[in-house]
Design a protein around this motif. Structure first.
Motif, PDB file in Angstrom:
ATOM      1  N   SER A  60      38.164  18.419  43.751  1.00 33.38           N
ATOM      2  CA  SER A  60      37.011  18.844  44.013  1.00 33.38           C
ATOM      3  C   SER A  60      35.774  17.902  43.034  1.00 33.38           C
ATOM      4  O   SER A  60      34.620  17.342  43.624  1.00 33.38           O
ATOM      5  CB  SER A  60      36.792  20.183  44.153  1.00 33.38           C
ATOM      6  OG  SER A  60      35.223  20.437  44.557  1.00 33.38           O
ATOM      7  N   ARG A  63      35.826  14.818  44.224  1.00 36.76           N
ATOM      8  CA  ARG A  63      35.406  13.972  45.295  1.00 36.76           C
ATOM      9  C   ARG A  63      34.286  14.194  45.127  1.00 36.76           C
ATOM     10  O   ARG A  63      33.260  13.389  45.677  1.00 36.76           O
ATOM     11  CB  ARG A  63      35.615  15.390  46.364  1.00 36.76           C
ATOM     12  CG  ARG A  63      35.012  14.455  47.811  1.00 36.76           C
ATOM     13  CD  ARG A  63      35.169  15.994  48.678  1.00 36.76           C
ATOM     14  NE  ARG A  63      34.768  17.146  48.011  1.00 36.76           N
ATOM     15  CZ  ARG A  63      34.943  18.890  48.202  1.00 36.76           C
ATOM     16  NH1 ARG A  63      36.449  18.314  48.086  1.00 36.76           N
ATOM     17  NH2 ARG A  63      35.207  19.920  47.765  1.00 36.76           N
ATOM     18  N   ASP A  64      33.194  15.306  44.351  1.00 31.12           N
ATOM     19  CA  ASP A  64      31.710  15.403  44.141  1.00 31.12           C
ATOM     20  C   ASP A  64      31.287  14.263  43.198  1.00 31.12           C
ATOM     21  O   ASP A  64      29.806  13.596  43.510  1.00 31.12           O
ATOM     22  CB  ASP A  64      31.164  16.333  43.362  1.00 31.12           C
ATOM     23  CG  ASP A  64      31.693  17.856  44.150  1.00 31.12           C
ATOM     24  OD1 ASP A  64      32.166  18.090  45.632  1.00 31.12           O
ATOM     25  OD2 ASP A  64      31.664  18.751  43.620  1.00 31.12           O
TER      26      ASP A  64
END
Length: 108
Positions: A60, A63-64
């Motif tokens: 996560s 990805r951010d």
């Protein structure tokens, strides 16, 4: 030596954000269960759950970070007044980025 270790840790973090690493953890859990089912109790489940949660969080965050970089890259391309130093800043180590930010804030 220190910069090589920092680079290795950065590359390892990016490598661990790949989806197939979750498959490796699940394979590890399956092999653990097959070869030593007597020790596969609540502790083993907690270990596997911790590993998977860590990988999900890493994925996560990666990805951010990639999304933010893509957006900033587009803004830098659209703004012709941007300094060329900024375009390659994402290739630097975190400590170098912090140093750059400190110098930039001091010059304001």
């Amino acid at each position: 030596m220190r910069t090589r270790l920092q680079r290795l840790l950065t590359d390892l973090g990016a490598w661990l954000s790949r989806p197939w690493v979750v498959g490796l953890v699940l394979l590890y859990a399956a092999l653990w269960f097959v070869f030593d089912p007597g020790s596969f109790g609540w502790h083993a489940v907690a270990v596997i759950a911790t590993l998977l949660m860590t990988l999900f969080i890493q994925r996560s965050e990666h990805r951010d970070t990639q999304a933010i970089h893509a957006k900033l890259d587009e803004l830098l391309r659209a703004n012709g007044d941007a300094r060329n130093q900024l375009t390659r800043l994402d290739d630097k180590e975190p400590e170098q980025v912090e140093e750059f930010r400190t110098r930039a804030q001091a010059s304001e």
